[in-house]
Design a protein around this motif. Sequence first.
Motif, mmCIF file in Angstrom:
data_model
loop_
_atom_site.group_PDB
_atom_site.id
_atom_site.type_symbol
_atom_site.label_atom_id
_atom_site.label_comp_id
_atom_site.label_asym_id
_atom_site.label_seq_id
_atom_site.Cartn_x
_atom_site.Cartn_y
_atom_site.Cartn_z
ATOM 1 N N ARG A 55 0.845 -1.208 0.000
ATOM 2 C CA ARG A 55 0.000 0.000 0.000
ATOM 3 C C ARG A 55 0.881 1.259 0.000
ATOM 4 O O ARG A 55 0.594 2.235 -0.687
ATOM 5 C CB ARG A 55 -0.920 -0.016 1.228
ATOM 6 C CG ARG A 55 -1.835 -1.239 1.238
ATOM 7 C CD ARG A 55 -2.598 -1.340 2.537
ATOM 8 N NE ARG A 55 -3.879 -0.659 2.504
ATOM 9 C CZ ARG A 55 -4.603 -0.389 3.576
ATOM 10 N NH1 ARG A 55 -4.160 -0.710 4.786
ATOM 11 N NH2 ARG A 55 -5.767 0.206 3.473
ATOM 12 N N GLN A 56 1.978 1.188 0.753
ATOM 13 C CA GLN A 56 2.907 2.335 0.811
ATOM 14 C C GLN A 56 3.583 2.549 -0.546
ATOM 15 O O GLN A 56 3.722 3.682 -1.006
ATOM 16 C CB GLN A 56 3.999 2.108 1.867
ATOM 17 C CG GLN A 56 3.510 2.086 3.304
ATOM 18 C CD GLN A 56 3.120 3.471 3.827
ATOM 19 O OE1 GLN A 56 3.322 4.487 3.154
ATOM 20 N NE2 GLN A 56 2.519 3.505 5.017
ATOM 21 N N ALA A 57 3.992 1.431 -1.166
ATOM 22 C CA ALA A 57 4.690 1.543 -2.466
ATOM 23 C C ALA A 57 3.760 2.164 -3.507
ATOM 24 O O ALA A 57 4.174 3.013 -4.310
ATOM 25 C CB ALA A 57 5.171 0.167 -2.933
ATOM 26 N N PHE B 84 0.463 7.969 -6.190
ATOM 27 C CA PHE B 84 -0.517 8.941 -5.698
ATOM 28 C C PHE B 84 0.029 10.036 -4.788
ATOM 29 O O PHE B 84 -0.758 10.842 -4.291
ATOM 30 C CB PHE B 84 -1.666 8.201 -4.982
ATOM 31 C CG PHE B 84 -2.450 7.333 -5.921
ATOM 32 C CD1 PHE B 84 -3.353 7.905 -6.800
ATOM 33 C CD2 PHE B 84 -2.255 5.966 -5.967
ATOM 34 C CE1 PHE B 84 -4.063 7.130 -7.700
ATOM 35 C CE2 PHE B 84 -2.951 5.181 -6.861
ATOM 36 C CZ PHE B 84 -3.861 5.763 -7.726
ATOM 37 N N ALA B 85 1.344 10.067 -4.574
ATOM 38 C CA ALA B 85 1.896 11.057 -3.648
ATOM 39 C C ALA B 85 1.474 12.464 -4.066
ATOM 40 O O ALA B 85 1.063 13.277 -3.241
ATOM 41 C CB ALA B 85 3.408 10.934 -3.598
ATOM 42 N N HIS B 86 1.515 12.747 -5.383
ATOM 43 C CA HIS B 86 1.200 14.101 -5.884
ATOM 44 C C HIS B 86 -0.294 14.403 -5.796
ATOM 45 O O HIS B 86 -0.717 15.526 -6.012
ATOM 46 C CB HIS B 86 1.699 14.244 -7.317
ATOM 47 C CG HIS B 86 1.024 13.311 -8.288
ATOM 48 N ND1 HIS B 86 1.108 11.942 -8.178
ATOM 49 C CD2 HIS B 86 0.238 13.556 -9.369
ATOM 50 C CE1 HIS B 86 0.409 11.384 -9.160
ATOM 51 N NE2 HIS B 86 -0.128 12.344 -9.875
ATOM 52 N N LEU B 87 -1.106 13.380 -5.499
ATOM 53 C CA LEU B 87 -2.553 13.604 -5.462
ATOM 54 C C LEU B 87 -3.097 13.574 -4.038
ATOM 55 O O LEU B 87 -4.314 13.659 -3.815
ATOM 56 C CB LEU B 87 -3.277 12.549 -6.320
ATOM 57 C CG LEU B 87 -2.930 12.574 -7.813
ATOM 58 C CD1 LEU B 87 -3.570 11.414 -8.547
ATOM 59 C CD2 LEU B 87 -3.380 13.893 -8.431
ATOM 60 N N GLY B 88 -2.196 13.396 -3.081
ATOM 61 C CA GLY B 88 -2.606 13.430 -1.678
ATOM 62 C C GLY B 88 -3.461 12.245 -1.253
ATOM 63 O O GLY B 88 -4.292 12.354 -0.355
ATOM 64 N N ILE C 18 -8.446 9.503 -11.962
ATOM 65 C CA ILE C 18 -9.603 10.401 -11.880
ATOM 66 C C ILE C 18 -9.368 11.451 -10.783
ATOM 67 O O ILE C 18 -9.923 12.536 -10.821
ATOM 68 C CB ILE C 18 -10.923 9.628 -11.645
ATOM 69 C CG1 ILE C 18 -12.123 10.562 -11.876
ATOM 70 C CG2 ILE C 18 -10.983 8.986 -10.267
ATOM 71 C CD1 ILE C 18 -13.459 9.864 -11.973
ATOM 72 N N PHE C 19 -8.460 11.127 -9.846
ATOM 73 C CA PHE C 19 -8.232 12.063 -8.742
ATOM 74 C C PHE C 19 -7.400 13.283 -9.164
ATOM 75 O O PHE C 19 -7.165 14.176 -8.364
ATOM 76 C CB PHE C 19 -7.632 11.330 -7.534
ATOM 77 C CG PHE C 19 -8.545 10.221 -7.075
ATOM 78 C CD1 PHE C 19 -9.836 10.510 -6.664
ATOM 79 C CD2 PHE C 19 -8.131 8.894 -7.105
ATOM 80 C CE1 PHE C 19 -10.708 9.490 -6.285
ATOM 81 C CE2 PHE C 19 -8.987 7.876 -6.726
ATOM 82 C CZ PHE C 19 -10.281 8.170 -6.314
ATOM 83 N N GLU C 20 -6.984 13.292 -10.433
ATOM 84 C CA GLU C 20 -6.370 14.517 -10.968
ATOM 85 C C GLU C 20 -7.446 15.576 -11.209
ATOM 86 O O GLU C 20 -7.135 16.754 -11.377
ATOM 87 C CB GLU C 20 -5.686 14.219 -12.315
ATOM 88 C CG GLU C 20 -4.406 13.416 -12.176
ATOM 89 C CD GLU C 20 -3.794 13.079 -13.534
ATOM 90 O OE1 GLU C 20 -4.021 13.789 -14.519
ATOM 91 O OE2 GLU C 20 -3.081 12.056 -13.585
#
Length: 396
Positions: A82-84, A90-94, A220-222
């Motif tokens: 999950r961390q990887a 997704f780091a840039h999408l929070g 989609i989270f962008e």
Amino acid sequence: MAKINPHYQKLRTEYIFPVIEQKLADLKKRFPKASIVNLGIGDIAQPLVPSIVTAICSAVEEMGKKSSLRGYGPSEGYDFLRQAIAKNEFAHLGIGADEIFISDGANSDTANIQELFDLNSTIGITDPTYPVYLDANVMAGRSKKILFLPCTEKTRFLPVPPKKHCDLIYLCSPSNPTGVAFTRKELAAWVSYAKKEGAILLYDNAYVAFITSPDVPRSIFEIEGAKEVAVEFRSFSKSAGFTGLRCAYTILPKTVLAHLGSKLVSLHALWKRRQNTKSNGVAYPIQRGAEAVFTKQGKKETEAQVKSYLAQAAYLRKGLLSLGYNCFGGIDSPYIWWKTPKGLSSWEFFDLLLEKCHLISVPGKGFGPSGEGYVRLSSFTSPEIAKEALKRIKRL
Ligand code: PLP
């Protein structure tokens, strides 16, 4: 006498793949030596890459030692995976690691997610569609609650937000079967619709690794506001050759809410509860294999495979267009949506390709009535087979 779930009787009986198998078996009986070119099946055509094999094998060896034995894992997936995913995708999408749920397939996740919703919910499903969304909702008893969203040449083979209300909408981009993908603007229109209607978007992004166009979002989270209205499904199946291993994940932000009477309830908490009850997780070595996809070597190896499938898609697409055929997709997807020539029906053109070229396609009608007049070709094959396919098509 035990009684069966009557909704199973409402499933479409003509599931396309057994019919294709039967037609192929008949052909082989008539031409036992025929060499068949199969561009029908959406399954991988290359072996697992070395870094994944190594990671899985060492995880199995680890389990063979008393000092590092592993029993049941967490049903949401091991934290290392999950961390990887969170860090790499997704780091840039929070999106946090705890908003990612590991599973055995996007197939199960997209089929199971509907359990969280009221049986009276109206479900928007594209026509044509990846069949699982429709069948899962019919099995659950919603056969009369489906609103079909036509995807035609006029709509660029993608659904457009309807005038009517839907509670849940399945969106697949890059799309199986049509091979096209939403631009940012098109997807933003769906997020606006969901906000206006209080709906939830179930976004199947199983082919994210195939996106090449800059205006196609990778998640989609962008899109602004999506974290309140969307659930995203991804899979290692096509991006890293996991169809035979089984590992996928669902991204469910904690901010997605739905009504329970007058109360608002977190879908994240409900999905966690569902998974805790109904799943004992994915095998430890398989999750270690999935983790290896995010290593430097793993990325290099898996990206090379995807690139080669995309190169074959481009080759087939270009070839068909240069022969004067009309076809779509194949740019952000391994699938090509080929318009049948001379007004032939999907099955007539399928039969023609099988008879004259010994080539297997998938009739578009099998994915829904609006698929009539198209066949789907898959680029999950080798360069040699793609070349042979085009050579045979040229002779048509
Ligand atoms: N979603 C789509 C759109 C697919 O085309 C497929 C497989 O073909 C899946 C989901 C299934 O993915 P998985 O192998 O993770 O179950």
